[in-house]
Design an enzyme around this catalytic site. Structure first.
Site, short mmCIF file in Angstrom:
data_model
loop_
_atom_site.label_atom_id
_atom_site.label_comp_id
_atom_site.label_asym_id
_atom_site.label_seq_id
_atom_site.Cartn_x
_atom_site.Cartn_y
_atom_site.Cartn_z
N ASP A 76 0.71 -1.24 0.14
CA ASP A 76 0.07 -0.04 -0.10
C ASP A 76 0.67 1.28 0.00
O ASP A 76 1.95 1.24 0.17
CB ASP A 76 -0.82 0.18 1.20
CG ASP A 76 -0.40 -0.32 2.24
OD1 ASP A 76 0.99 -0.57 2.58
OD2 ASP A 76 -1.15 -1.09 3.36
N ASN A 127 -7.81 -3.12 14.31
CA ASN A 127 -9.10 -3.39 13.57
C ASN A 127 -9.43 -4.51 12.64
O ASN A 127 -10.43 -4.80 12.15
CB ASN A 127 -9.65 -2.01 12.96
CG ASN A 127 -8.95 -1.56 11.77
OD1 ASN A 127 -8.29 -2.51 11.41
ND2 ASN A 127 -9.39 -0.42 11.09
N GLU A 162 -9.62 -1.99 5.22
CA GLU A 162 -10.47 -1.80 6.51
C GLU A 162 -11.67 -2.62 6.65
O GLU A 162 -12.00 -3.39 5.66
CB GLU A 162 -10.61 -0.15 6.71
CG GLU A 162 -9.53 0.64 6.25
CD GLU A 162 -8.81 0.76 7.68
OE1 GLU A 162 -8.43 0.08 8.36
OE2 GLU A 162 -8.35 1.89 7.97
N HIS A 205 -7.43 -5.09 10.09
CA HIS A 205 -7.06 -4.89 8.49
C HIS A 205 -5.94 -5.38 8.23
O HIS A 205 -5.03 -5.80 8.92
CB HIS A 205 -7.18 -3.49 8.41
CG HIS A 205 -5.86 -2.46 8.73
ND1 HIS A 205 -6.11 -1.20 9.18
CD2 HIS A 205 -4.61 -2.88 8.99
CE1 HIS A 205 -4.82 -0.82 9.57
NE2 HIS A 205 -3.82 -1.69 9.55
C1 F6R Z 1 1.32 -1.63 6.23
C2 F6R Z 1 0.08 -2.36 6.21
C3 F6R Z 1 -0.56 -2.23 7.35
C4 F6R Z 1 0.16 -2.67 8.81
C5 F6R Z 1 -0.79 -2.55 9.84
C6 F6R Z 1 -0.02 -2.89 11.28
O1 F6R Z 1 1.77 -1.76 4.84
O2 F6R Z 1 -0.09 -3.08 5.26
O3 F6R Z 1 -1.60 -3.20 7.46
O4 F6R Z 1 0.67 -4.03 8.48
O5 F6R Z 1 -1.21 -1.42 10.06
O6 F6R Z 1 0.86 -1.78 11.40
P1 F6R Z 1 1.85 -1.73 12.53
O7 F6R Z 1 2.90 -2.88 12.24
O8 F6R Z 1 2.41 -0.40 12.65
O9 F6R Z 1 0.86 -1.94 13.96
#
Ligand code: F6R
Length: 261
Positions: A67, A136, A143, A138
């Site tokens: 992303d 959450n 989301e 995702h």
């Molecule tokens: C980032 C991504 C997100 C993160 C998720 C966890 O490329 O795809 O899904 O993996 O938000 O983020 P952290 O590791 O910062 O808790």
């Protein structure tokens, strides 16, 4: 789904690095799906360390990140382009021409998303997709309520995701509201998935992903449909798993089971 529970963060990162290194050693031109976020930082450090020690080369690999924020140029210090450069690409021998991230600053983001999906397919699909999980539920920026059949597209970020990401920006208002993300179906098409979750803040989402119902309200639960999904957890992230004993019996200390199941 293989659930590997390691005693602590360091052991979980080492175990995840073993899986990635083995994939690249077995298939030097592997197509890697990469992720960003706090969870991945120690993992990229560990991979860079193993590269410097001569244990792995990324020279022939191709990468596609999950992303990118819409509206941020690759040079923006909070962009995922910048993150990847700083955290990983600058420290290993990956060919910059074979690294890919969605173009967040494209004038037509949906066209850029369609093009990204096509480029993944042209590369032969993803061999190993690395994933983190949001509190959450995702994966990528899919989301809650994201279609389980979704492809790369624009997503509006939830308030909780923006709050979690605010730490990288000067204020909540500056934290982007939109991102281009590969879809849940794009992720499920990867030949292998490796999701890493560490820390108590992820425990509830992890339990919903592994033991909750398959539901778009927890996009990570879609991994229940994947034939070769591995989840690497530290003890804190595993705290709310009802069947924890079972996973630890099948995979003692996070090792492969005797029968591979
Ligand atoms: C980032 C991504 C997100 C993160 C998720 C966890 O490329 O795809 O899904 O993996 O938000 O983020 P952290 O590791 O910062 O808790």
């Amino acid at each position: 789904m293989k659930v590997l529970i390691l005693p602590d963060l360091q052991a979980a990162i080492a175990r995840a690095a073993d899986i990635i290194v083995k994939t690249v050693q077995t298939k030097p031109d592997a197509v890697l799906g990469l992720a960003t976020g706090g969870t991945m930082l120690p993992l990229y450090d560990e991979l860079a360390h193993r590269h410097r020690a001569g244990k792995v080369s990324f020279a022939s690999t191709t990468s596609f990140n999950l992303d990118e924020y819409i509206g941020l140029s690759p040079e923006h210090p909070c962009s995922y382009h910048h993150y990847m450069q700083q955290a990983f690409f600058d420290h290993v021998d990956i060919d910059p021409a074979r690294t890919h991230l969605p173009k967040g600053d494209a004038s037509d983001p949906q066209a850029a998303a369609d093009d990204y999906e096509a480029r993944i397919s042209d590369a032969g699909g993803i061999d190993l997709q690395l994933l983190g999980i949001g509190q959450n539920g995702h994966i990528g920026f899919n989301e809650p309520t994201a279609s389980l059949g979704s492809r790369t597209r624009i997503k509006t970020l939830t308030r909780s995701t923006r709050e979690a990401n605010q730490r990288y920006f000067r204020s909540f208002d500056e934290t982007p509201q939109y991102a281009i993300t590969t879809g849940v179906a794009t992720i499920l098409e990867s030949r292998k998935c490796l999701l890493i979750a560490t820390g108590a803040a992820k425990a509830e989402a992890v339990a919903r992903m592994i033991e909750g119902p398959l539901a778009a309200v927890c996009p990570a639960s879609a991994l229940q449909l994947h034939k070769r999904a591995t989840v690497v957890l530290d003890a804190e992230a595993a705290e709310q798993l009802a069947l924890r004993d079972y996973y630890e019996t099948v995979h003692p200390d996070g090792r492969e089971s005797a029968f591979g199941g």
